[in-house]
Design a protein around this motif. Sequence first.
Motif, PDB file in Angstrom:
ATOM      1  N   PHE A 138     -13.493  -2.141  -2.478  1.00 12.26           N
ATOM      2  CA  PHE A 138     -12.568  -2.665  -3.804  1.00 12.26           C
ATOM      3  C   PHE A 138     -13.276  -3.500  -4.862  1.00 12.26           C
ATOM      4  O   PHE A 138     -14.328  -4.065  -4.550  1.00 12.26           O
ATOM      5  N   ARG A 161      -6.275  -4.894  -8.233  1.00 18.30           N
ATOM      6  CA  ARG A 161      -7.293  -4.393  -7.338  1.00 18.30           C
ATOM      7  C   ARG A 161      -7.437  -2.757  -7.313  1.00 18.30           C
ATOM      8  O   ARG A 161      -6.510  -2.217  -7.078  1.00 18.30           O
ATOM      9  N   TYR A 207      -4.862 -10.414   3.819  1.00 15.05           N
ATOM     10  CA  TYR A 207      -4.320  -9.170   3.958  1.00 15.05           C
ATOM     11  C   TYR A 207      -3.028  -9.089   4.507  1.00 15.05           C
ATOM     12  O   TYR A 207      -2.760  -9.870   5.307  1.00 15.05           O
ATOM     13  N   PHE A 222       0.728  -1.187   0.265  1.00  8.52           N
ATOM     14  CA  PHE A 222      -0.076  -0.106  -0.110  1.00  8.52           C
ATOM     15  C   PHE A 222       1.089   1.090  -0.100  1.00  8.52           C
ATOM     16  O   PHE A 222       0.626   2.165  -0.707  1.00  8.52           O
ATOM     17  N   SER A 252      -4.923   2.593  -5.537  1.00  3.98           N
ATOM     18  CA  SER A 252      -4.312   1.541  -5.029  1.00  3.98           C
ATOM     19  C   SER A 252      -4.843   1.530  -3.541  1.00  3.98           C
ATOM     20  O   SER A 252      -5.680   0.695  -3.079  1.00  3.98           O
ATOM     21  N   GLN A 253      -3.826   1.965  -2.512  1.00  7.59           N
ATOM     22  CA  GLN A 253      -4.253   2.033  -1.194  1.00  7.59           C
ATOM     23  C   GLN A 253      -5.528   2.433  -0.894  1.00  7.59           C
ATOM     24  O   GLN A 253      -6.306   3.366  -1.515  1.00  7.59           O
ATOM     25  N   GLY A 254      -6.361   1.784   0.063  1.00  4.17           N
ATOM     26  CA  GLY A 254      -7.506   1.780   0.220  1.00  4.17           C
ATOM     27  C   GLY A 254      -7.967   3.008   1.082  1.00  4.17           C
ATOM     28  O   GLY A 254      -7.920   2.853   2.378  1.00  4.17           O
ATOM     29  N   LYS A 302     -13.244   3.193   8.216  1.00 10.50           N
ATOM     30  CA  LYS A 302     -13.480   3.096   6.914  1.00 10.50           C
ATOM     31  C   LYS A 302     -15.125   3.568   7.074  1.00 10.50           C
ATOM     32  O   LYS A 302     -15.408   3.949   6.066  1.00 10.50           O
ATOM     33  N   ASN A 325     -10.874  -8.345   1.899  1.00  8.79           N
ATOM     34  CA  ASN A 325     -10.024  -7.394   1.265  1.00  8.79           C
ATOM     35  C   ASN A 325      -8.928  -8.424   0.868  1.00  8.79           C
ATOM     36  O   ASN A 325      -8.407  -9.025   1.720  1.00  8.79           O
ATOM     37  N   TYR A 367     -15.060  -3.791   7.211  1.00 10.41           N
ATOM     38  CA  TYR A 367     -15.746  -3.432   5.819  1.00 10.41           C
ATOM     39  C   TYR A 367     -17.403  -3.774   6.242  1.00 10.41           C
ATOM     40  O   TYR A 367     -18.055  -3.791   5.253  1.00 10.41           O
TER      41      TYR A 367
HETATM   42  N1  GLN Z   1      -6.580  -1.531   4.211  1.00  9.83           N
HETATM   43  C1  GLN Z   1      -5.849  -0.696   3.246  1.00  9.83           C
HETATM   44  C2  GLN Z   1      -6.013  -1.371   1.994  1.00  9.83           C
HETATM   45  O1  GLN Z   1      -6.218  -2.386   1.809  1.00  9.83           O
HETATM   46  C3  GLN Z   1      -4.424  -0.260   3.414  1.00  9.83           C
HETATM   47  C4  GLN Z   1      -4.046   0.202   4.971  1.00  9.83           C
HETATM   48  C5  GLN Z   1      -2.526   0.524   4.783  1.00  9.83           C
HETATM   49  O2  GLN Z   1      -2.136   1.005   4.087  1.00  9.83           O
HETATM   50  N2  GLN Z   1      -2.264   0.002   6.016  1.00  9.83           N
HETATM   51  O3  GLN Z   1      -5.718  -0.684   0.942  1.00  9.83           O
END
Ligand code: GLN
Length: 387
Positions: free
Chosen positions: A322, A367, A126, A21, A37-39, A237, A175, A206
């Motif tokens: 995502f 993603r 994750y 990320f 990219s990063q969520g 979130k 995720n 989520y």
């Molecule tokens: N949860 C976020 C993602 O999946 C990223 C969080 C982080 O960068 N640590 O994109």
Amino acid sequence: MWKSNSLIQASKLPASGTTIFTVMSKMARDHGAINLSQGYPDFDGPDALIEAVGWHMNHGHNQYAPLAGVPELLELIATKILDLYGCSVEPTSEIVVTPGATEAIFCAVTACVHPGDEVIVFDPAYDTYEPCVTLNGGITHHIPLSYPDFRIDWTRVQDTVNPRTRMIMLNTPHNPTGSIWREEDITALSSVVEGTDIILVSDEVYEHITFDGSEHLSLLRYPNLANRAYCISSFGKTYHVTGWRIGYCIAPPKLMTEFLRIHQFINFATNGPLQYAIADFLRDHPRYHLGLNEFYEQKRNLFCDLLEPSSLRLSPSAGTFFQLADYSLISDEPDTEFTSRLTREHGVAAIPVSVFYQDPPDQRVIRFCFAKQDDTLREAAGRLLKL
Ligand code: GLN
């Protein structure tokens, strides 16, 4: 300068580089790319919430919060859990507010996993999960989700479980894949853990983002599972404030006592003014989170519709913010190279999914995060249509 090479003898996480990320967000910044990219959202959380933080800072709420959390917030979380999942949680012994879900996951694993203990994770997993296990001397067993629907093969789980299995790490909505659990997953999990001492870590950050009328199946709905689970969620979130790093964990008292033993020495107490502000917001807007499904479903639909004429293949996510996309019609490159080229040459950053696997399958999948303003999604889709 003196030589410092010998200061660190051996890394405790030799397999880990910088998280994907951080890598992809930096690449997006360096190349001026749209960052899918990063969520995280490219819009702010509710004004009332943000104003409440300033109010509390100006009204003396600037010292340590209690170890487990500000009592008002703990009470409000308990009320929310009862309303949502019909689960009665004791605010003083079963809830801890944490600096993000990530710290909660670390504390839960550290509380329970001893050297040699086995932990099951599902790939794509994750990237926090395995390092937590490794740092505690545990052994991670990776079970791949099926492709392309990303479901759990429960027979394989049953075959993997043995007397050394200490924990199963779960994540729904999932995720990076956007899949969600069905009742049959709950039934299968119940039968796998029945009669064992297996502890569950359920990453439900989520929980308020599920689509097409689906309900989030929190483990908190099921007493036989909740009584052996750490259920973890995230205000970041839910309120579009990921940078605040604030979430919470719910677990039965016997699990929470051990969790707190760890939490107190990592973080002691979580940011006070944010807790007071979230408590105000939760009290004044108790239905806010119920609107997230529709809010993000519109964004998912917009993003998928915009990309319909593209050469990317998308199967709409069932939850999370995502969306996976198969790019095999466009390129044979590995996903790490494809996402790097996409960022540099086409101005859209995405996350390669192979990094979340122990043994990456032969897939061409990336993603995208669609927690973005509609105009951002339109601009990104315009660029992706040119691929
Ligand atoms: N949860 C976020 C993602 O999946 C990223 C969080 C982080 O960068 N640590 O994109």
